[in-house]
Design an enzyme around this catalytic site. Structure first.
Site, PDB file in Angstrom:
ATOM      1  N   LYS A  97      14.061  16.008 -22.041  1.00  0.00           N
ATOM      2  CA  LYS A  97      13.505  14.507 -22.148  1.00  0.00           C
ATOM      3  C   LYS A  97      14.286  13.356 -22.205  1.00  0.00           C
ATOM      4  O   LYS A  97      13.712  12.268 -22.098  1.00  0.00           O
ATOM      5  CB  LYS A  97      12.086  14.820 -22.824  1.00  0.00           C
ATOM      6  N   SER A  99       6.700  15.556 -27.226  1.00  0.00           N
ATOM      7  CA  SER A  99       6.941  16.534 -26.063  1.00  0.00           C
ATOM      8  C   SER A  99       6.105  16.874 -24.986  1.00  0.00           C
ATOM      9  O   SER A  99       5.940  17.923 -24.469  1.00  0.00           O
ATOM     10  CB  SER A  99       7.499  17.564 -26.883  1.00  0.00           C
ATOM     11  N   SER A 144      13.301  21.031 -24.020  1.00  0.00           N
ATOM     12  CA  SER A 144      12.757  19.791 -24.078  1.00  0.00           C
ATOM     13  C   SER A 144      13.611  18.692 -24.391  1.00  0.00           C
ATOM     14  O   SER A 144      13.567  17.580 -24.510  1.00  0.00           O
ATOM     15  CB  SER A 144      11.454  19.423 -24.982  1.00  0.00           C
TER      16      SER A 144
END
Length: 318
Positions: free
Chosen positions: A68, A122, A65
């Site tokens: 992101k 997240s 993640s």
């Protein structure tokens, strides 16, 4: 004989202490006293741009993640209105791994709220929606992510999804410091990523969901966290990108493939302790054993790759 020579050379290269560069933070410090549990890491002084530390920082690996952060940068630089309500669409392609979400399909939330919870908590479906609602759609968004990576000089990075659920999203610790510098310059991204708690007010139908930050350090008074993103996949281990202030200077840290949930946070503490005292402190036994196993596997892969390259070059020469 080739194997022994290549193995020795590779071990020498990875054990050499990284240059501290021109950062006042590291004057008089020995990087050999900085021991971290993460398999890959990079630490930079964001004020001077110099690298303070690097460990296996040039090896491409899954980044989970941490992806992101690039997603957020692309969204914010698209100049699409952050207060626009977006409809939560059913996935038009299967997620690479389980991607449970509490968000209801066909409800609506603002682009700002979706971006905030994608960064701070997240939220994978939120990241997916940001890509779906990008001008040109999902595929155009992925293209924009890779185009931005190229512009930033992230030459060993590749993105295939906006949430980081695919292990094909890969980068290096060094490349991610370039992304971190770009994110650091974006005040909105910094603010969204460090939100401690946030309640999203959805509409059509109306309901609320409360989210918390996945980095516990944002809740601790002794940690002035200014940018953060955590990540986890089985193939990536625990990951962390974070900017904090040490001795009133912004220090950026990237940790990839750590053993447990608290290991990258512990590495952040070890970096700070090393800067302040010259010694990073101890590492838990389980985390240390994990790191050693992963490094051994990395050495074996690198040696095999070098041997294959040497063999191919010899065959070509013949």
């Amino acid at each position: 004989m080739v194997r022994h020579w290549l193995t020795g050379l590779f071990c020498l290269l990875i054990l050499l202490p990284a240059g501290a560069g021109a950062s006042p933070l590291t004057e008089g410090l020995d990087t050999r006293n900085l021991e971290l549990a993460s398999v890959h890491s990079a630490v930079v002084d964001l004020e001077t741009g110099s690298q303070i530390h690097g460990k296996h920082a040039q090896t491409p690996v899954p980044i989970a993640s941490i992806t992101k952060v690039m997603t957020a940068l692309v969204v914010l630089e698209s100049d699409e209105p952050l207060d626009e309500y977006l409809t939560i669409l059913e996935r038009d392609r299967p997620a690479p791994v389980n991607a449970y979400s509490r968000i209801r399909i066909n409800s609506e939330a603002t682009r700002r709220d979706l971006l905030r919870i994608a960064l701070m908590s997240s939220e994978n479906l939120a990241a997916h929606q940001l890509a779906r609602h990008h001008p040109g759609g999902y595929d155009a968004f992925i293209e924009a992510m890779n185009r931005k990576a190229t512009l930033l000089g992230m030459n060993n990075s590749r993105f295939v999804d906006p949430a980081g659920l695919s292990s094909k999203n890969q980068s290096t610790a060094a490349d991610l410091t370039r992304l971190m510098r770009a994110a650091w310059k974006n005040e909105t991204l910094r603010e969204l990523s460090t939100t401690r708690y946030h309640t999203v007010h959805f509409r059509s139908p109306r309901y609320q969901l409360r989210y918390g930050n996945t980095n516990v350090l944002v809740h601790r008074r002794g940690w002035p966290v200014r940018l953060t993103k955590t990540g986890y996949l089985n193939d990536a281990g625990r990951c962390l990108m974070m900017v904090t202030r040490v001795d009133d200077r912004p220090v950026g840290m990237v940790f990839l493939n750590s053993f447990g949930k608290h290991t990258p946070l512990g590495d952040a503490g070890r970096v700070r302790r090393w800067i302040r005292t010259g010694n990073s402190g101890a590492i838990a036994g389980a985390a240390k054993r994990y790191e050693r196993r992963q490094v051994q596997a990395l050495r074996a892969r690198e040696t095999q790759t070098a041997e294959n390259t040497h063999k191919d070059s010899m065959e070509t020469a013949q």
